[in-house]
Design a protein around this motif. Structure first.
Motif, PDB file in Angstrom:
ATOM      1  N   LYS A 100      -2.015   6.397  -3.747  1.00 56.54           N
ATOM      2  CA  LYS A 100      -3.324   7.039  -3.615  1.00 56.54           C
ATOM      3  C   LYS A 100      -3.152   8.359  -2.867  1.00 56.54           C
ATOM      4  CE  LYS A 100      -6.388   3.005  -3.609  1.00 56.54           C
ATOM      5  NZ  LYS A 100      -7.400   2.251  -2.811  1.00 56.54           N
ATOM      6  N   LYS A 101      -3.687   9.417  -3.428  1.00 56.20           N
ATOM      7  CA  LYS A 101      -3.640  10.691  -2.727  1.00 56.20           C
ATOM      8  C   LYS A 101      -4.750  10.720  -1.683  1.00 56.20           C
ATOM      9  CE  LYS A 101      -3.433  15.684  -3.177  1.00 56.20           C
ATOM     10  NZ  LYS A 101      -3.633  16.866  -4.034  1.00 56.20           N
ATOM     11  N   ILE A 102      -4.375  11.011  -0.462  1.00 51.86           N
ATOM     12  CA  ILE A 102      -5.355  11.100   0.626  1.00 51.86           C
ATOM     13  C   ILE A 102      -6.019  12.474   0.554  1.00 51.86           C
ATOM     14  CG2 ILE A 102      -5.723  10.997   3.118  1.00 51.86           C
ATOM     15  CD1 ILE A 102      -3.104   9.371   3.284  1.00 51.86           C
ATOM     16  N   GLU A 103      -7.263  12.517   0.129  1.00 50.13           N
ATOM     17  CA  GLU A 103      -8.010  13.774   0.060  1.00 50.13           C
ATOM     18  C   GLU A 103      -8.556  14.071   1.448  1.00 50.13           C
ATOM     19  OE1 GLU A 103      -8.023  15.678  -2.420  1.00 50.13           O
ATOM     20  OE2 GLU A 103      -7.431  14.421  -4.122  1.00 50.13           O
ATOM     21  N   SER A 155       0.427   5.709  -0.120  1.00 48.59           N
ATOM     22  CA  SER A 155      -0.488   6.854  -0.110  1.00 48.59           C
ATOM     23  C   SER A 155       0.289   8.112   0.259  1.00 48.59           C
ATOM     24  CB  SER A 155      -1.642   6.628   0.881  1.00 48.59           C
ATOM     25  OG  SER A 155      -1.147   6.357   2.181  1.00 48.59           O
ATOM     26  N   GLU A 179       0.831  -1.209   0.000  1.00 50.73           N
ATOM     27  CA  GLU A 179       0.000   0.000   0.000  1.00 50.73           C
ATOM     28  C   GLU A 179       0.864   1.258   0.000  1.00 50.73           C
ATOM     29  OE1 GLU A 179      -2.682   2.376   3.282  1.00 50.73           O
ATOM     30  OE2 GLU A 179      -2.509   0.199   3.456  1.00 50.73           O
ATOM     31  N   ASP A 223      -1.107   8.714 -11.197  1.00 49.98           N
ATOM     32  CA  ASP A 223      -2.313   9.479 -10.836  1.00 49.98           C
ATOM     33  C   ASP A 223      -1.995  10.699  -9.976  1.00 49.98           C
ATOM     34  OD1 ASP A 223      -3.889   7.611 -12.183  1.00 49.98           O
ATOM     35  OD2 ASP A 223      -4.023   6.325 -10.407  1.00 49.98           O
ATOM     36  N   ARG A 240       1.797  -0.902  -4.851  1.00 52.13           N
ATOM     37  CA  ARG A 240       0.602  -0.448  -5.570  1.00 52.13           C
ATOM     38  C   ARG A 240       0.702   1.046  -5.889  1.00 52.13           C
ATOM     39  NH1 ARG A 240      -4.168  -2.784  -1.803  1.00 52.13           N
ATOM     40  NH2 ARG A 240      -2.609  -3.387  -0.274  1.00 52.13           N
TER      41      ARG A 240
END
Length: 853
Positions: free
Chosen positions: A246-249, A151, A149, A214, A243
């Motif tokens: 992922k951007k943590i919004e 992020s 993971e 992304d 992986r």
């Protein structure tokens, strides 16, 4: 270095590249440590310190651990926050010209642990990196190497926001650049307990570009690049399981600062810093390790999207309505192992055959899960399994390749099924037939010699041999065997025929093991192709597990589905504190209503200590967090707004690490709430101002209440002992007084734990002191003083006259020598004591008094 032997020189060169790690230097069957490493490790691991000659004037300190049991020692060092560099022999000693070549093959750090025995299966093991930019923004990147993971979060609210963000997750190690501010580095170490590491390289290699596809902002790519380069440097092996980032919004989730997480005891209790007694311990009804980890993530970041919250509530409702199907689901989830971490081990290259059997058993359980979910016949539940791929092809591959109970070590053979590979079958047949021939030879020799105790054995030094006890040697025909070894009670022999068969058997066994190893590596590579799909499947099963756990919790404790509104209305009927209720039992816990509409933003709570004010405040916060996680909540009925942030100031605690007093911590936490809260936030403030003088505290408390009322307008619960503040109800239109009811019965106070409208009549402070078992003479003295103070109207006495009561009362009594307890009591500076110090002093005084009576 020239004075040292070549081997010690080699050690020093490698150690110079890993100065911040213990170097486990492989020598034969041991990992050895030398010099300062040996001195420190012998103390940390409690192992014997020895020394050896290394070519210098003095002997070199040395200690070591066996390589086959090194994992336990490495674990001890990692848990203490140290790093360990594993240095192996990378060439065969037979081929070495001089010193055997050695290299560091892995650097194990608190944030990069992969070995299962060193991990908490129910908790992620995050490595984080922090990058600071000139415009005052920070990036915080996360990686869990065990699951792949990744992020990243972008923060622009200053360094305190960074600390709160890192406090949010189970981070073990943080990576920063070497020029990072030293004071901030120290906060990472002292306040958060992190191991601090450094990486100045931020460029992302071409092979890892897909991970940041992304991510648009350059700061985020650079921030993640720092983390990635540190991982590459330490691991030196395949990272195919990583992986995409992922951007943590952060704007999509409820914000909980580090003070609130601590005060509300979400993950661990403040007193014992353990899971038991926390909200997590109450809510965790998951059946899998990966489900438990996902639950923690949901608790770390409750949702703000009403649509997403509604989806989770619908799914929990669907699972709750079908008791028998849910029980079947929970039973099936027991058969699912940690697919998320198993996938990581496959890609990482340290998976063994037993791990793959666990993966096979997990995949075997998936079709049953899907069939059970189908039986729920509920639209929301259907969405949980519609896109699930059971990976039947991978399951079939594992079933046809591996035996059901393989050994742990992949170098021992015995993993691959018969019929998978013709050459392997031939080797096994030769080995099996050879052993059968050995058994037949033993029986024949016993028959022909008449020696029933004759046996054929094997060891690695001499191979196969015929053993005859000394008592039976006389019965052997002369020249039948060739003597090989003499023992105390027996002789060992060989024959040409036996040695010839031995060569065939051992060759078949050796080739069989080598071939099995090759076949297993090929199998692992095939499984590796499914890693991405396995990670998706693991995420889907984890979600099912968390949601069924919510349904199970609701079933067990009669939780109800909350509703949300846009009018900022809080309406909870018979609300309960989820943790206290389970500790006390639902029959003894007193539930309470909470109501705040558009015309009421602040509830000012009065009442005695120990009456339940803090519990009442906390239960609103915990109910809101649970609701926005997607769980049902402990009450008869709940209607809530979606809170964007929760701020708390509950409980007194000195910040000993930074040298701040209780009052300073109180003011810092209050300031944080006042600075960042919006009208959509929830603020809980308990006893603000008690850490300073009465008038100072009262003035501060009133000013804070007024500021919240006029400037912020957030929903606020404010508890106080300053009864003078209750008059604010007449001045502030959106403030309402409530109190916790208590009654006197035969001179004692009885706490009813019921919230009622209006202000409390009395504080019952002396009654609480009596419950705490303070000396009766002290209680009597306090009661007399209180009666004197209350007997005269305030306007008739100046402050100095009120104080004179104490003096006059003393003069009325015959002069007496102060007791040891009284002397000690007078000398105490209560405002500078922590609650624990006060309790210790009180205990010692009580002990003295009891000895005198």
């Amino acid at each position: 270095m020239a004075q040292y032997t070549p081997m010690i020189q080699q050690y020093l060169k490698i150690k110079a590249q890993h100065k911040d790690a213990y170097l486990f230097f492989r020598l034969g069957d041991f990992y050895e440590m030398f010099f300062q490493d040996a001195l420190s490790a012998s103390q940390e691991l409690e192992i014997t310190l020895t020394s050896r000659d290394g070519g210098g004037e003095d002997r070199i300190p040395m200690c070591g651990v066996p390589y086959h049991s090194a994992e336990n020692y490495i674990k001890q060092l990692i848990e203490k926050g140290f790093k360990v560099a594993i240095c192996e022999q990378v060439e065969d000693p037979k081929d070495a010209k001089g010193v055997v070549r050695r290299e560091v093959v892995q650097l194990i750090t608190p944030g990069t642990v992969m070995e299962g025995s060193m991990l908490d299966e129910k908790e992620n093991n995050y490595l984080a990196s922090v990058s600071e930019f000139e415009n005052g923004t920070y990036t915080v990147s996360y990686n869990d190497l065990t699951t792949g993971e990744n992020s990243i979060a972008l923060l622009s609210e200053g360094f305190d926001a960074v600390l709160s963000e890192l406090f949010n997750r189970p981070v073990k190690e943080v990576v920063i650049d070497s020029s990072f501010d030293e004071a901030k580095q120290q906060m990472f170490k002292d306040r958060l307990g992190f191991t601090v590491s450094y990486s100045d390289t931020t460029a992302v290699d071409k092979e890892f570009i897909p991970l940041v596809k992304d991510i648009q902002k350059e700061e985020c790519i650079e921030g993640f690049g720092r983390l990635l380069n540190y991982i590459q440097t330490t691991q030196k092996r395949s990272l195919d399981h990583l992986r995409p980032v992922k951007k943590i919004e952060l704007k999509k989730y409820m914000s909980l600062d580090m003070y609130s997480k601590r005060n509300l005891e979400l993950m661990e209790t403040m007193r014992k810093q353990g899971k038991k007694g926390s909200l997590l311990s109450v809510m965790d009804r998951t059946m899998t390790a990966m489900g438990s980890r996902l639950l923690k993530k949901w608790m770390e970041r409750p949702l703000l999207s009403s649509k997403e919250i509604l989806t989770r509530h619908n799914q929990v409702e669907g699972l709750l309505e079908h008791f028998f199907e849910r029980e079947a689901l929970r039973e099936q989830l027991k058969s699912v192992y940690d697919m998320e971490r198993l996938a990581g081990r496959v890609a990482y290259g340290n998976v063994n055959a037993r791990d793959l059997i666990q993966l096979k058993e997990s995949l075997t359980a998936v079709p049953g899960l899907l069939e059970t979910l189908h039986q729920f016949n509920h639209t929301a539940v259907n969405h949980l399994y519609e896109a699930i791929d059971p990976l039947s092809e991978l399951k079939a591959l594992l079933e046809e390749s591996l035996v059901d109970d393989p050994p742990i070590q992949i170098s021992e053979g015995g993993m691959i099924q018969d019929g998978c590979h013709s050459q392997l079958d031939e080797y096994r047949d030769a080995s099996k037939n050879g052993k059968q021939w050995i058994a037949e030879l033993e029986a024949r020799e016993r028959r022909e010699t008449g020696i029933k105790s004759l046996k054929i054995g094997y060891n690695r030094v001499f191979g196969y041999y015929i053993e005859v006890t000394k008592a039976n040697i006389a019965h052997l025909p002369e020249g039948r065997y060739e003597r090989k070894q003499t023992l105390t009670n027996a002789e060992r022999y060989i024959t040409p025929e036996l040695k010839e068969k031995e060569a065939l058997i051992l060759e078949a066994q050796e080739k069989s093991v080598e071939l099995e190893y090759e076949l297993f590596i090929k199998l692992r590579e095939k499984v590796k192709q499914f890693v991405g799909k396995l990670q998706i499947l693991a995420g889907q099963v984890s979600r099912i597990d968390v949601l069924q756990g919510f349904a199970q919790l609701a079933e067990e404790h009669d939780y109800r589905r909350p509703e949300f509104n846009d009018q900022r209305i809080v309406d909870i009927k018979q609300g309960r504190h989820p943790v206290v209720e389970q500790v006390m039992g639902s029959e003894t816990f007193v539930p309470n209503d909470i109501f705040m509409d558009e015309s009421n933003d602040i509830l000012l709570i009065t009442g005695p200590n120990m009456s339940g004010k803090s519990t009442y405040m906390r239960q609103l916060a915990l109910t809101s967090i649970m609701a926005q996680m997607g769980s049902f909540v402990p009450c008869e009925q709940a209607e809530l707004p979606v809170f964007d942030q929760i701020f708390t100031r509950i409980g007194a605690a000195d910040d000993l690490v930074s040298g701040q007093s209780t009052f300073m911590v109180e003011m810092l936490e209050a300031n944080h709430a006042l600075t960042h809260a919006t009208e959509n936030s929830l603020i809980l403030l308990d006893e603000i101002g008690r850490g300073t003088s009465t008038y100072d505290g009262m003035a501060l408390a009133q000013a804070i209440v007024e500021h919240i009322h006029e400037e912020i307008r957030a929903k606020t619960l404010f508890s106080t002992h300053y009864h003078e503040l209750t008059s604010l109800e007449a001045q502030l239109t959106r403030l309402k007084n409530i109190h916790v009811k208590a009654e006197e019965y035969e001179g004692n106070v009885v706490f009813l734990h019921q919230i009622q409208e209006g202000a409390a009549d009395e504080s019952y402070g002396i009654h609480v002191a009596k419950l705490a078992d303070l000396p009766s003479s002290l209680i009597d003295r306090a009661t007399r003083l209180l009666q004197e103070l209350e007997s005269t109207p305030k306007e008739e006495k100046s402050s100095s006259e009120q104080l004179s009561l104490f003096v006059e009362d003393e003069k009325a009594k015959p002069a007496a020598k102060s007791s040891e307890v009284e002397t000690r009591l007078k000398s105490l500076d209560l405002m500078q004591m922590t609650p624990m110090d006060a309790m210790n002093e009180l205990y010692q005084m009580q002990k003295k008094v009891k000895q005198n009576y």
